[in-house]
Write an enzyme that holds these catalytic residues in place. Structure first.
Site, short mmCIF file in Angstrom:
data_model
loop_
_atom_site.label_atom_id
_atom_site.label_comp_id
_atom_site.label_asym_id
_atom_site.label_seq_id
_atom_site.Cartn_x
_atom_site.Cartn_y
_atom_site.Cartn_z
N GLY A 32 -5.83 -7.97 21.71
CA GLY A 32 -4.72 -8.17 20.78
C GLY A 32 -3.90 -9.41 21.10
O GLY A 32 -4.32 -10.26 21.88
N LEU A 34 -3.39 -11.66 18.89
CA LEU A 34 -4.47 -12.53 18.42
C LEU A 34 -4.00 -13.95 18.13
O LEU A 34 -2.91 -14.17 17.63
CB LEU A 34 -5.12 -11.92 17.17
CG LEU A 34 -5.70 -10.51 17.32
CD1 LEU A 34 -6.36 -10.06 16.01
CD2 LEU A 34 -6.71 -10.43 18.47
N HIS A 35 -4.86 -14.90 18.47
CA HIS A 35 -4.58 -16.32 18.22
C HIS A 35 -5.85 -16.95 17.63
O HIS A 35 -6.83 -16.25 17.33
CB HIS A 35 -4.13 -17.02 19.51
CG HIS A 35 -5.04 -16.78 20.69
ND1 HIS A 35 -6.36 -17.19 20.71
CD2 HIS A 35 -4.84 -16.16 21.88
CE1 HIS A 35 -6.92 -16.86 21.86
NE2 HIS A 35 -6.02 -16.23 22.60
N GLY A 37 -8.22 -18.54 18.89
CA GLY A 37 -9.46 -18.27 19.64
C GLY A 37 -10.10 -16.98 19.16
O GLY A 37 -11.32 -16.93 18.88
N HIS A 38 -9.29 -15.92 19.05
CA HIS A 38 -9.81 -14.65 18.54
C HIS A 38 -10.29 -14.82 17.09
O HIS A 38 -11.33 -14.28 16.70
CB HIS A 38 -8.72 -13.57 18.56
CG HIS A 38 -8.15 -13.28 19.92
ND1 HIS A 38 -6.87 -13.62 20.27
CD2 HIS A 38 -8.69 -12.68 21.01
CE1 HIS A 38 -6.63 -13.23 21.51
NE2 HIS A 38 -7.72 -12.66 21.99
N GLN A 62 -8.68 -2.82 33.47
CA GLN A 62 -9.02 -4.17 33.93
C GLN A 62 -7.82 -4.90 34.52
O GLN A 62 -7.91 -6.07 34.87
CB GLN A 62 -9.69 -4.98 32.82
CG GLN A 62 -8.81 -5.36 31.67
CD GLN A 62 -9.62 -5.99 30.54
OE1 GLN A 62 -10.35 -5.29 29.84
NE2 GLN A 62 -9.51 -7.30 30.36
N GLY A 149 -15.71 -15.00 23.96
CA GLY A 149 -15.38 -16.42 24.12
C GLY A 149 -15.87 -16.96 25.45
O GLY A 149 -15.77 -16.28 26.48
N GLN A 150 -16.33 -18.18 25.43
CA GLN A 150 -16.68 -18.89 26.68
C GLN A 150 -15.45 -19.05 27.57
O GLN A 150 -15.56 -19.25 28.78
CB GLN A 150 -17.28 -20.25 26.36
CG GLN A 150 -17.74 -21.01 27.60
CD GLN A 150 -17.89 -22.49 27.34
OE1 GLN A 150 -18.54 -22.88 26.38
NE2 GLN A 150 -17.29 -23.31 28.19
N SER A 188 -3.61 -15.42 25.13
CA SER A 188 -2.45 -14.58 24.81
C SER A 188 -1.38 -14.74 25.89
O SER A 188 -0.19 -14.60 25.63
CB SER A 188 -2.86 -13.11 24.72
OG SER A 188 -3.91 -12.97 23.77
P1 AMP Z 1 -8.68 -11.19 25.16
O1 AMP Z 1 -7.92 -10.62 24.00
O2 AMP Z 1 -7.91 -12.21 25.92
O3 AMP Z 1 -9.31 -10.13 26.03
O4 AMP Z 1 -9.88 -11.98 24.52
C1 AMP Z 1 -10.75 -11.37 23.61
C2 AMP Z 1 -11.91 -12.30 23.37
O5 AMP Z 1 -11.42 -13.53 22.85
C3 AMP Z 1 -12.68 -12.63 24.65
O6 AMP Z 1 -14.06 -12.67 24.36
C4 AMP Z 1 -12.15 -14.00 25.00
O7 AMP Z 1 -13.06 -14.78 25.74
C5 AMP Z 1 -11.94 -14.59 23.62
N1 AMP Z 1 -11.00 -15.70 23.70
C6 AMP Z 1 -9.78 -15.70 24.29
N2 AMP Z 1 -9.23 -16.94 24.23
C7 AMP Z 1 -10.13 -17.73 23.60
C8 AMP Z 1 -10.16 -19.10 23.25
N3 AMP Z 1 -9.15 -19.94 23.55
N4 AMP Z 1 -11.24 -19.58 22.60
C9 AMP Z 1 -12.29 -18.75 22.30
N5 AMP Z 1 -12.31 -17.45 22.61
C10 AMP Z 1 -11.26 -16.94 23.26
#
Ligand code: AMP
Length: 282
Positions: A32, A34-35, A37-38, A62, A149-150, A188
């Protein structure tokens, strides 16, 4: 967009989607806040699959005991709006008890070979928590493709190993890192940064870019590349390096010489905020 809160409802949605031949299900797991990237992951799922679910779950297992689980940003209404506008069919937002009916330690999935490497070394139990929650999500949604995401490259290595070794039917799709215009990888956790920390945080992407340019010039030695990145950090005294590493992306083991596909990764503390960045060397 439907909002679902139980595993049974998610599984029912997935199985009914699968009834028609040719349908494919994509899953985008997130915590969540969300930005963009998400959003890029949801878009990738939308263009690859007929049915798309995003999940929203701040996964307690985690986080370490002294980490930011309690204050991790939560923005349910905004997240619903963004997921819907990117074309998700379902947003799965379970309460903690739904994914951990007998408590957080009752059952878990561990990838011992990778669990104490990179982020796993500085965040004991982190990858076990990630592997456990993603296994639960994959078993609930039964997606054809799951998008990650990478940005979290070590997590990707853990999850690739997970689906390979548990012989799961889901394919992991890895999407590029989305950055702000000045290079900072979106996260986030960037919301925690003060304006001056936001400036210091650029050191991570600067170090990554510097290493990319050295590799482009022909440098391959891990020691030299890591030293060069360390020099970039040395200019910014307010940042504490957690790790700078050149590793094989599959095993997360250090390599002495960069090869195509090697992962160069950094993690650092900017004030109280731990940030990560990386590049896959070409
Ligand atoms: P998170 O909500 O931080 O657990 O991220 C959820 C998914 O979004 C994971 O697969 C992250 O690798 C991906 N993600 C987070 N930040 C980015 C970003 N800047 N660019 C691409 N994917 C992202």
């Amino acid at each position: 967009m439907q909002i679902l809160h139980t595993v049974a409802d998610l599984r029912r949605w997935s199985r009914s989607a699968r009834c028609a031949s040719g349908n494919t299900i994509g899953l985008v797991p997130t915590m969540g806040a969300l930005h963009a990237g998400h959003a890029s992951l949801i878009r990738a799922a939308r263009s690859a699959c007929t049915h798309v679910a995003a999940s929203l779950f701040v996964n307690p297992t985690q986080f370490g005991p002294n980490e930011d689980f309690g204050r991790y940003p939560r923005a349910f209404e905004d997240d619903c709006a963004l997921a819907a506008s990117e074309g998700a069919d379902v947003l799965f937002a379970p309460p903690v008890e739904e994914l951990y009916p007998n408590g957080p330690d009752s059952a878990f999935v561990e990838i011992p070979a990778l669990s104490d490497r990179l982020d796993g070394a500085s965040r004991p139990g982190h990858f076990r928590g990630v592997a456990t929650v993603v296994t639960k999500l994959l078993l609930a949604a039964e997606p054809d493709l799951a998008f990650f995401g990478q940005k979290d490259a070590a997590q990707v290595a853990v999850l690739r190993r997970l689906v390979t070794d548990l012989r799961l039917a889901t394919e992991i799709v890895v999407c590029p890192i989305i950055r702000d215009a000045d290079g900072l990888a979106l996260s986030s956790r960037n919301a925690y940064l003060t304006p001056s920390e936001r400036v210091q945080a650029l050191t991570l992407s600067r170090a990554v870019r510097h290493v990319e340019s050295l590799v482009a010039q022909g440098e391959r030695r891990a020691e030299t590349l890591i030293d060069a990145a360390r020099q970039v950090f040395a200019a910014e005294r307010a940042i504490r390096i957690d790790y700078i590493a050149l590793v094989d992306w599959a095993t997360l083991e250090p390599v002495a010489v960069a090869a195509p596909g090697s992962l160069f990764a950094v993690a650092a503390w900017v004030g109280k905020t731990r940030l990560i960045d990386n590049t896959i060397l070409r």
